[in-house]
Design a protein around this motif. Structure first.
Motif, PDB file in Angstrom:
ATOM      1  N   MET A 168     -46.305 -32.579  52.727  1.00 52.96           N
ATOM      2  CA  MET A 168     -46.322 -32.885  54.161  1.00 52.96           C
ATOM      3  C   MET A 168     -44.951 -33.316  54.677  1.00 52.96           C
ATOM      4  O   MET A 168     -44.629 -33.112  55.846  1.00 52.96           O
ATOM      5  CB  MET A 168     -47.365 -33.964  54.458  1.00 52.96           C
ATOM      6  CG  MET A 168     -48.794 -33.478  54.314  1.00 52.96           C
ATOM      7  SD  MET A 168     -50.027 -34.785  54.653  1.00 52.96           S
ATOM      8  CE  MET A 168     -49.782 -35.031  56.434  1.00 52.96           C
ATOM      9  N   ALA A 169     -44.154 -33.930  53.811  1.00 54.52           N
ATOM     10  CA  ALA A 169     -42.808 -34.340  54.213  1.00 54.52           C
ATOM     11  C   ALA A 169     -41.884 -33.142  54.410  1.00 54.52           C
ATOM     12  O   ALA A 169     -40.879 -33.235  55.118  1.00 54.52           O
ATOM     13  CB  ALA A 169     -42.220 -35.289  53.174  1.00 54.52           C
ATOM     14  N   HIS A 170     -42.234 -31.999  53.794  1.00 59.80           N
ATOM     15  CA  HIS A 170     -41.436 -30.769  53.903  1.00 59.80           C
ATOM     16  C   HIS A 170     -42.387 -29.599  54.163  1.00 59.80           C
ATOM     17  O   HIS A 170     -42.553 -28.715  53.304  1.00 59.80           O
ATOM     18  CB  HIS A 170     -40.645 -30.536  52.624  1.00 59.80           C
ATOM     19  CG  HIS A 170     -39.829 -31.718  52.187  1.00 59.80           C
ATOM     20  ND1 HIS A 170     -38.584 -31.986  52.692  1.00 59.80           N
ATOM     21  CD2 HIS A 170     -40.112 -32.714  51.308  1.00 59.80           C
ATOM     22  CE1 HIS A 170     -38.109 -33.095  52.130  1.00 59.80           C
ATOM     23  NE2 HIS A 170     -39.023 -33.551  51.294  1.00 59.80           N
ATOM     24  N   PRO A 171     -43.033 -29.558  55.332  1.00 58.59           N
ATOM     25  CA  PRO A 171     -44.112 -28.594  55.580  1.00 58.59           C
ATOM     26  C   PRO A 171     -43.699 -27.128  55.547  1.00 58.59           C
ATOM     27  O   PRO A 171     -44.543 -26.262  55.332  1.00 58.59           O
ATOM     28  CB  PRO A 171     -44.625 -28.996  56.967  1.00 58.59           C
ATOM     29  CG  PRO A 171     -43.478 -29.712  57.609  1.00 58.59           C
ATOM     30  CD  PRO A 171     -42.792 -30.430  56.492  1.00 58.59           C
ATOM     31  N   LYS A 172     -42.429 -26.846  55.745  1.00 52.87           N
ATOM     32  CA  LYS A 172     -41.975 -25.453  55.746  1.00 52.87           C
ATOM     33  C   LYS A 172     -41.514 -24.988  54.363  1.00 52.87           C
ATOM     34  O   LYS A 172     -41.358 -23.791  54.121  1.00 52.87           O
ATOM     35  CB  LYS A 172     -40.812 -25.281  56.726  1.00 52.87           C
ATOM     36  CG  LYS A 172     -41.132 -25.640  58.156  1.00 52.87           C
ATOM     37  CD  LYS A 172     -42.132 -24.685  58.777  1.00 52.87           C
ATOM     38  CE  LYS A 172     -42.351 -25.000  60.253  1.00 52.87           C
ATOM     39  NZ  LYS A 172     -43.346 -24.098  60.870  1.00 52.87           N
ATOM     40  N   LYS A 173     -41.307 -25.938  53.469  1.00 53.40           N
ATOM     41  CA  LYS A 173     -40.737 -25.615  52.162  1.00 53.40           C
ATOM     42  C   LYS A 173     -41.807 -25.140  51.181  1.00 53.40           C
ATOM     43  O   LYS A 173     -42.895 -25.708  51.117  1.00 53.40           O
ATOM     44  CB  LYS A 173     -40.031 -26.848  51.585  1.00 53.40           C
ATOM     45  CG  LYS A 173     -39.430 -26.650  50.196  1.00 53.40           C
ATOM     46  CD  LYS A 173     -38.734 -27.908  49.728  1.00 53.40           C
ATOM     47  CE  LYS A 173     -38.232 -27.799  48.296  1.00 53.40           C
ATOM     48  NZ  LYS A 173     -37.241 -26.736  48.143  1.00 53.40           N
ATOM     49  N   VAL A 174     -41.475 -24.094  50.421  1.00 53.98           N
ATOM     50  CA  VAL A 174     -42.334 -23.638  49.329  1.00 53.98           C
ATOM     51  C   VAL A 174     -41.850 -24.299  48.050  1.00 53.98           C
ATOM     52  O   VAL A 174     -40.700 -24.120  47.642  1.00 53.98           O
ATOM     53  CB  VAL A 174     -42.287 -22.099  49.179  1.00 53.98           C
ATOM     54  CG1 VAL A 174     -43.173 -21.666  48.006  1.00 53.98           C
ATOM     55  CG2 VAL A 174     -42.732 -21.429  50.464  1.00 53.98           C
ATOM     56  N   PHE A 175     -42.728 -25.083  47.415  1.00 58.92           N
ATOM     57  CA  PHE A 175     -42.391 -25.773  46.172  1.00 58.92           C
ATOM     58  C   PHE A 175     -42.909 -24.965  44.986  1.00 58.92           C
ATOM     59  O   PHE A 175     -44.087 -24.597  44.941  1.00 58.92           O
ATOM     60  CB  PHE A 175     -43.024 -27.166  46.131  1.00 58.92           C
ATOM     61  CG  PHE A 175     -42.369 -28.168  47.023  1.00 58.92           C
ATOM     62  CD1 PHE A 175     -41.350 -28.984  46.545  1.00 58.92           C
ATOM     63  CD2 PHE A 175     -42.763 -28.292  48.349  1.00 58.92           C
ATOM     64  CE1 PHE A 175     -40.739 -29.915  47.374  1.00 58.92           C
ATOM     65  CE2 PHE A 175     -42.158 -29.223  49.178  1.00 58.92           C
ATOM     66  CZ  PHE A 175     -41.141 -30.035  48.692  1.00 58.92           C
ATOM     67  N   THR A 176     -42.033 -24.702  44.025  1.00 57.05           N
ATOM     68  CA  THR A 176     -42.491 -24.078  42.793  1.00 57.05           C
ATOM     69  C   THR A 176     -43.254 -25.113  41.978  1.00 57.05           C
ATOM     70  O   THR A 176     -43.156 -26.325  42.226  1.00 57.05           O
ATOM     71  CB  THR A 176     -41.311 -23.555  41.960  1.00 57.05           C
ATOM     72  OG1 THR A 176     -40.525 -24.677  41.509  1.00 57.05           O
ATOM     73  CG2 THR A 176     -40.440 -22.612  42.774  1.00 57.05           C
ATOM     74  N   ILE A 222     -44.679 -17.720  43.632  1.00 57.27           N
ATOM     75  CA  ILE A 222     -43.655 -18.747  43.871  1.00 57.27           C
ATOM     76  C   ILE A 222     -44.223 -20.148  43.678  1.00 57.27           C
ATOM     77  O   ILE A 222     -43.830 -20.877  42.785  1.00 57.27           O
ATOM     78  CB  ILE A 222     -43.046 -18.614  45.283  1.00 57.27           C
ATOM     79  CG1 ILE A 222     -42.456 -17.212  45.485  1.00 57.27           C
ATOM     80  CG2 ILE A 222     -41.952 -19.668  45.475  1.00 57.27           C
ATOM     81  CD1 ILE A 222     -41.893 -16.981  46.865  1.00 57.27           C
ATOM     82  N   GLY A 223     -45.180 -20.538  44.545  1.00 58.41           N
ATOM     83  CA  GLY A 223     -45.707 -21.898  44.438  1.00 58.41           C
ATOM     84  C   GLY A 223     -46.620 -22.250  45.588  1.00 58.41           C
ATOM     85  O   GLY A 223     -47.475 -21.462  45.981  1.00 58.41           O
ATOM     86  N   PHE A 224     -46.378 -23.432  46.220  1.00 61.02           N
ATOM     87  CA  PHE A 224     -47.295 -23.955  47.231  1.00 61.02           C
ATOM     88  C   PHE A 224     -46.532 -24.560  48.398  1.00 61.02           C
ATOM     89  O   PHE A 224     -45.412 -25.044  48.251  1.00 61.02           O
ATOM     90  CB  PHE A 224     -48.198 -25.042  46.623  1.00 61.02           C
ATOM     91  CG  PHE A 224     -48.927 -24.605  45.386  1.00 61.02           C
ATOM     92  CD1 PHE A 224     -50.101 -23.868  45.466  1.00 61.02           C
ATOM     93  CD2 PHE A 224     -48.420 -24.917  44.124  1.00 61.02           C
ATOM     94  CE1 PHE A 224     -50.765 -23.465  44.328  1.00 61.02           C
ATOM     95  CE2 PHE A 224     -49.081 -24.510  42.977  1.00 61.02           C
ATOM     96  CZ  PHE A 224     -50.265 -23.783  43.083  1.00 61.02           C
ATOM     97  N   LYS A 225     -47.175 -24.549  49.568  1.00 59.35           N
ATOM     98  CA  LYS A 225     -46.631 -25.171  50.767  1.00 59.35           C
ATOM     99  C   LYS A 225     -47.784 -25.572  51.670  1.00 59.35           C
ATOM    100  O   LYS A 225     -48.936 -25.188  51.430  1.00 59.35           O
ATOM    101  CB  LYS A 225     -45.696 -24.220  51.523  1.00 59.35           C
ATOM    102  CG  LYS A 225     -46.410 -23.028  52.140  1.00 59.35           C
ATOM    103  CD  LYS A 225     -45.451 -22.060  52.820  1.00 59.35           C
ATOM    104  CE  LYS A 225     -44.846 -22.663  54.072  1.00 59.35           C
ATOM    105  NZ  LYS A 225     -45.843 -22.751  55.194  1.00 59.35           N
ATOM    106  N   MET A 226     -47.497 -26.335  52.700  1.00 53.76           N
ATOM    107  CA  MET A 226     -48.506 -26.646  53.695  1.00 53.76           C
ATOM    108  C   MET A 226     -48.825 -25.389  54.495  1.00 53.76           C
ATOM    109  O   MET A 226     -47.926 -24.640  54.868  1.00 53.76           O
ATOM    110  CB  MET A 226     -48.037 -27.763  54.638  1.00 53.76           C
ATOM    111  CG  MET A 226     -47.801 -29.103  53.984  1.00 53.76           C
ATOM    112  SD  MET A 226     -49.262 -29.777  53.127  1.00 53.76           S
ATOM    113  CE  MET A 226     -50.436 -29.936  54.481  1.00 53.76           C
ATOM    114  N   ALA A 227     -50.103 -25.164  54.751  1.00 53.31           N
ATOM    115  CA  ALA A 227     -50.507 -23.999  55.534  1.00 53.31           C
ATOM    116  C   ALA A 227     -50.238 -24.255  57.012  1.00 53.31           C
ATOM    117  O   ALA A 227     -50.391 -25.374  57.502  1.00 53.31           O
ATOM    118  CB  ALA A 227     -51.991 -23.702  55.323  1.00 53.31           C
ATOM    119  N   GLU A 228     -49.830 -23.205  57.709  1.00 51.55           N
ATOM    120  CA  GLU A 228     -49.678 -23.319  59.155  1.00 51.55           C
ATOM    121  C   GLU A 228     -51.063 -23.438  59.776  1.00 51.55           C
ATOM    122  O   GLU A 228     -52.049 -22.977  59.220  1.00 51.55           O
ATOM    123  CB  GLU A 228     -48.945 -22.095  59.712  1.00 51.55           C
ATOM    124  CG  GLU A 228     -47.555 -21.888  59.128  1.00 51.55           C
ATOM    125  CD  GLU A 228     -46.583 -22.975  59.544  1.00 51.55           C
ATOM    126  OE1 GLU A 228     -46.846 -23.657  60.561  1.00 51.55           O
ATOM    127  OE2 GLU A 228     -45.562 -23.166  58.845  1.00 51.55           O
TER     128      GLU A 228
END
Length: 231
Positions: A168-176, A222-228
């Motif tokens: 949530m702190a980086h909602p646009k970032k995709v984390f591996t 790649i990984g995970f991120k917050m969904a739009e």
């Protein structure tokens, strides 16, 4: 770590004494418990910063203890057990444990894992006023260590809370998976995706149970991120 209280749950008196000595020498305040039932009593009456837990216990099994605690407590639970098969490890992570160390164990590794768990938990739960993250219907409050979806509370483990706070702190970032493990668990990623996958799965399930919706997106390969909100 100063003023940290640890509940050591191990039915073997010699192992329990050893763990309490190792942790006590490092400055931790330890309370021994020798059955799952005794551990539940202490954990219900007092607040502990971490629980070090065996699985094969009299009275109440380690798995049953985790289930009961996760209905009302968020402190890290570090499992230390001879039941170290892949299925056993995945099962306790799904139930809400935060980490797993197989027996026989190395004292230095136990101490390092405990330190990492406490450090990460305090970093994520000890924020000051105003440490509130929002993403659509999701609201995460670092100060009170609470998460709500559409105003309804979601009961998360300490590790699930940390993962969600990072996303949530980086909602646009995709984390591996490697990035999530190294930033949330605080250790070197060894290539085992199961730990991250299980916690993400649990987190999704708990959020969805409170309010239907897709909150965490898998970016395949790649990984995970917050969904739009419109995804």
């Amino acid at each position: 770590m100063e003023n940290c209280h640890i509940l050591v749950v191990e039915d073997d008196p010699d192992i329990n004494r050893l763990l309490c000595t190792v942790l006590g020498n490092a400055g931790y305040d330890c309370r021994p418990a020798f059955s799952g039932s005794e551990a539940e009593l202490w954990a219900t009456q007092y607040n502990y910063d971490l629980v070090l837990l065996d699985l094969m216990l009299p009275g109440l099994t380690g798995e049953e203890f985790i289930q009961k605690m996760r209905r009302k407590k968020t402190m890290p639970i570090l499992v230390l057990s001879a039941k170290a098969g892949l299925e056993d490890r995945v099962n306790v992570l799904r139930l809400g444990a935060d980490d797993f160390i197989p027996k026989p164990f190395d004292n230095a590794e136990v101490l390092a894992r405990v330190e990492a768990q406490l450090r990460r938990y305090k970093e994520f739960s000890g924020g000051g006023a105003g440490q509130v993250l929002t993403h659509g219907a999701l609201v995460l409050d670092r100060e009170s260590v609470t998460v709500t979806v559409d105003g309804k509370p979601a009961s998360l483990t300490a590790r699930e809370f940390e993962i969600l706070a990072l996303l949530m702190a980086h909602p646009k970032k995709v984390f591996t998976r490697e990035q999530l493990y190294e930033q949330v668990w605080g250790g070197e990623f060894m290539g085992d995706d199961n730990t991250v996958n299980v916690h993400i799965s649990n987190l999704r399930s708990k959020l969805n149970k409170v309010s239907k919706g897709d909150y965490i997106k898998t970016v395949w390969g790649i990984g995970f991120k917050m969904a739009e909100e419109n995804e």
